[in-house]
Design an enzyme around this catalytic site. Structure first.
Site, short mmCIF file in Angstrom:
data_model
loop_
_atom_site.label_atom_id
_atom_site.label_comp_id
_atom_site.label_asym_id
_atom_site.label_seq_id
_atom_site.Cartn_x
_atom_site.Cartn_y
_atom_site.Cartn_z
N GLN A 41 69.95 39.99 48.87
CA GLN A 41 70.79 39.33 49.63
C GLN A 41 72.26 39.44 48.95
OE1 GLN A 41 69.13 35.06 48.99
NE2 GLN A 41 69.00 35.60 47.11
N ASP A 115 60.76 31.99 43.40
CA ASP A 115 61.88 32.55 44.17
C ASP A 115 62.09 34.25 43.85
OD1 ASP A 115 65.12 31.39 45.27
OD2 ASP A 115 65.05 33.45 44.57
N ASP A 167 61.72 25.10 49.93
CA ASP A 167 63.14 24.85 49.85
C ASP A 167 63.59 26.53 50.20
OD1 ASP A 167 65.83 24.16 49.83
OD2 ASP A 167 65.54 24.09 47.55
#
Length: 315
Positions: A41, A115, A167
């Protein structure tokens, strides 16, 4: 000839980097204090006065002006409902804010955070300004970071958790959409302890109502073994207003029905208190559930619901 080719490639690289910088300077009104394209990203952090903001692929992830509202509502209802509350898992949450909230509880002994992007967790561990925002959570001995795909982690781990927090970024593409499918929630359910609770950020019930209620329906369709019979998850949808995002939705899920009247906050917070907590679970008439399908790996309807909802308001 090789020297010329290399020179051309290097010139192209620096020109493209300069072009990206110029575009970002126009895209973000505040000063860019960090920007990097990772394998996964584009990470951009901006700052204006006391407001620090994180953008992933151009989409706002938090503003320090009000992120505490979002993170308190993600974390503390689940902690209040879970029995016991010793082991916690965060899927996503690479900024460390959800971990910060969990660390307020001495009863939580272990926090695993998954993550996929190591650069996210690195900058929120090593850059002083960003580490301060999460209370230096990534340097706390109770927190262990796993930089891998969330679905792969759930498939491989043997651990069980009393609290699972999802999340994750909004499901605006198929790669993210798979993390909101029935298959994904089924994997998570296997890693949840008998009286554990999951809390899932579920996008906006106002801007993308079909997307939000699709998440609720998908989670409520998870089957779990209970005393020799198959039952589906008990769910409790809830929402809050976060000024940077507008109306925002979540869902609690557990094997057993959650008695909302018995939820109690055990730590002092900036937004949530005993008066505001019950109001999270009350939906006004204009946020009532529409007809939606279950989000599965073989249909990924959630991504379309999400895109259609936001297109209607912002394009």
């Amino acid at each position: 000839m090789a020297f010329v080719s290399t020179a051309i490639l290097m010139a192209g690289f620096f020109a493209s980097t300069h072009l990206v910088t110029l575009i970002e300077d126009r895209l973000y009104p505040d000063e860019i204090i960090y920007a990097k394209q990772t394998r996964y990203q584009r990470i951009v952090v901006t700052r204006w006065r006391e407001d620090t903001r994180l953008f992933l692929d151009g989409k706002l992830q938090f503003s320090t002006a009000d992120e505490y509202r979002y993170h308190e509502c993600l974390v503390h209802p689940a902690v209040a409902a879970a029995r016991p509350k010793s082991r916690a898992l965060i899927l996503g949450g690479g900024d460390g804010m959800a971990a910060r909230e969990l660390l307020k509880y001495s009863k939580i002994k272990t926090i695993h955070l998954v993550d996929i992007d190591p650069e996210m967790t690195r900058i929120f561990r090593e850059i002083p300004l960003l580490a301060k925002l999460n209370g230096n959570a990534f340097n706390n001995e109770r927190v262990k970071v796993f930089n891998q795909d969330a679905m792969s982690f759930l498939e491989e781990t043997k651990n069980r958790y009393d609290i699972i927090l999802m999340d994750l970024p909004d499901p605006n593409n198929l790669s993210l959409g798979k993390l909101y499918t029935l298959s994904f929630y089924q994997l998570a359910a296997r890693r949840l302890s008998a009286e554990g609770v999951m809390a899932i950020q579920s996008s906006s019930p106002f801007f993308a109502p079909k997307a939000y209620w699709c998440v609720v329906k998908t989670v409520s369709s998870v089957s779990v073994p209970e005393l020799g019979e198959e039952r589906t998850f008990e769910v409790a949808p809830y929402h809050v207003n976060v000024p940077s995002f507008g109306e925002w939705g979540y869902v609690l899920a557990s094997r057993k029905k959650i008695d909302l009247s018995k939820l109690e906050l055990k730590v002092p917070l900036r937004f949530l208190n005993k008066e505001t907590l019950p109001t999270l679970f009350v939906f006004p008439a204009d946020l009532k559930p529409p007809q939606v399908a279950i989000n599965r790996l073989n249909n990924q309807v959630l991504v379309k619901y999400y895109d259609d909802g936001y297109d209607e308001f912002f394009e």
